[in-house]
Design a protein around this motif. Structure first.
Motif, short mmCIF file in Angstrom:
data_model
loop_
_atom_site.label_atom_id
_atom_site.label_comp_id
_atom_site.label_asym_id
_atom_site.label_seq_id
_atom_site.Cartn_x
_atom_site.Cartn_y
_atom_site.Cartn_z
N GLY A 9 0.81 -1.22 0.00
CA GLY A 9 0.00 0.00 0.00
C GLY A 9 0.84 1.26 0.00
O GLY A 9 0.53 2.22 -0.70
N ALA A 10 1.92 1.27 0.78
CA ALA A 10 2.79 2.45 0.85
C ALA A 10 3.50 2.69 -0.48
O ALA A 10 3.57 3.83 -0.96
CB ALA A 10 3.82 2.28 1.96
N VAL A 11 4.00 1.63 -1.11
CA VAL A 11 4.68 1.77 -2.40
C VAL A 11 3.68 2.14 -3.49
O VAL A 11 3.97 2.98 -4.35
CB VAL A 11 5.47 0.49 -2.76
N ARG A 80 12.06 6.54 -4.06
CA ARG A 80 12.97 6.73 -2.93
C ARG A 80 12.55 7.93 -2.07
O ARG A 80 12.48 7.84 -0.85
CB ARG A 80 14.40 6.94 -3.42
N ARG A 81 12.27 9.05 -2.71
CA ARG A 81 11.84 10.26 -1.99
C ARG A 81 10.55 10.00 -1.20
O ARG A 81 10.39 10.48 -0.09
CB ARG A 81 11.63 11.42 -2.95
N ALA A 82 9.62 9.27 -1.81
CA ALA A 82 8.32 9.03 -1.18
C ALA A 82 8.40 8.04 -0.02
O ALA A 82 7.66 8.17 0.94
CB ALA A 82 7.32 8.53 -2.22
N VAL A 83 9.29 7.07 -0.12
CA VAL A 83 9.32 5.99 0.87
C VAL A 83 10.32 6.26 2.00
O VAL A 83 10.01 6.03 3.16
CB VAL A 83 9.64 4.64 0.19
N GLU A 84 11.49 6.74 1.69
CA GLU A 84 12.55 6.87 2.70
C GLU A 84 12.22 7.89 3.78
O GLU A 84 11.86 9.02 3.49
CB GLU A 84 13.88 7.24 2.07
N SER A 94 2.84 0.65 12.64
CA SER A 94 3.60 1.87 12.33
C SER A 94 4.91 1.41 11.70
O SER A 94 5.53 0.46 12.18
CB SER A 94 3.90 2.67 13.59
N PHE A 95 5.34 2.07 10.62
CA PHE A 95 6.56 1.63 9.96
C PHE A 95 7.20 2.75 9.14
O PHE A 95 6.58 3.76 8.84
CB PHE A 95 6.30 0.40 9.09
N HIS A 96 8.46 2.54 8.83
CA HIS A 96 9.19 3.44 7.95
C HIS A 96 10.19 2.59 7.17
O HIS A 96 10.51 1.47 7.56
CB HIS A 96 9.87 4.58 8.71
N GLY A 97 10.68 3.13 6.06
CA GLY A 97 11.58 2.36 5.21
C GLY A 97 12.81 3.14 4.81
O GLY A 97 12.85 4.37 4.88
N VAL A 98 13.81 2.39 4.36
CA VAL A 98 15.06 2.98 3.88
C VAL A 98 15.56 2.13 2.70
O VAL A 98 15.42 0.91 2.71
CB VAL A 98 16.10 3.06 5.01
N ALA A 99 16.10 2.80 1.70
CA ALA A 99 16.68 2.09 0.56
C ALA A 99 18.06 1.57 0.95
O ALA A 99 18.87 2.31 1.49
CB ALA A 99 16.79 3.02 -0.65
N LEU A 100 18.30 0.29 0.69
CA LEU A 100 19.58 -0.33 1.02
C LEU A 100 20.53 -0.38 -0.17
O LEU A 100 21.74 -0.37 -0.01
CB LEU A 100 19.38 -1.74 1.56
N GLY A 101 19.98 -0.46 -1.38
CA GLY A 101 20.82 -0.57 -2.56
C GLY A 101 20.00 -0.60 -3.83
O GLY A 101 18.78 -0.74 -3.80
N GLU A 102 20.70 -0.45 -4.95
CA GLU A 102 20.05 -0.45 -6.27
C GLU A 102 20.96 -1.14 -7.29
O GLU A 102 22.16 -1.18 -7.11
CB GLU A 102 19.82 0.98 -6.75
#
Length: 129
Positions: A9-11, A80-84, A94-102
């Motif tokens: 849902g978040a993505v 990335r801007r929307a999720v991180e 409740s949650f939050h995310g971070v990009a680890l790699g591409e």
């Protein structure tokens, strides 16, 4: 609600304004570009003093597909801007995310650019998170 449904849902919320459909694991046959797929790669909980805690880490791979490198790069930056760093709350989660790699790939025969993004999400059922 499951953690993977909450992430989906978040993505999806990040991709919808861009007009990019999101599929679970595999795009439907004949899907038009651009599109994205999301797949769970790992999920782990924590033990605190011998009991399960309210915290959970979930790792997903988001794949973006587009006709041009510029387009796939633009989509990756927008996601990335929307999720991180943005906190989300869905029901009791409740949650939050971070990009680890591409990583980039190119399908020569189909002439499709692909950007694979690896995200880690941190969950708790504690609303103070």
């Amino acid at each position: 609600m499951s953690t993977t449904s909450a992430i989906f849902g978040a993505v999806l919320q990040a991709l919808t304004p861009l007009g990019v459909p999101l599929y679970a694991s595999v795009a439907e046959q004949g899907a038009e570009l651009p599109f994205a797929t999301l797949e769970l790669t790992s999920q782990q909980g924590e033990l605190v003093h011998g009991a399960a805690s309210n915290y959970r880490q979930v790792r997903v791979q988001l794949d973006l597909f587009a006709r041009t490198y510029r387009e796939v790069d633009h989509l990756a930056e927008a996601v990335r801007r929307a999720v991180e760093g943005q906190p989300y709350t869905v029901g009791e989660l409740s949650f939050h995310g971070v990009a680890l790699g591409e990583m980039d790939t190119f399908a020569e025969e189909e002439r499709i650019y692909r950007r694979m993004l690896d995200f880690q999400f941190y969950f708790t059922t504690d609303s103070r998170f």
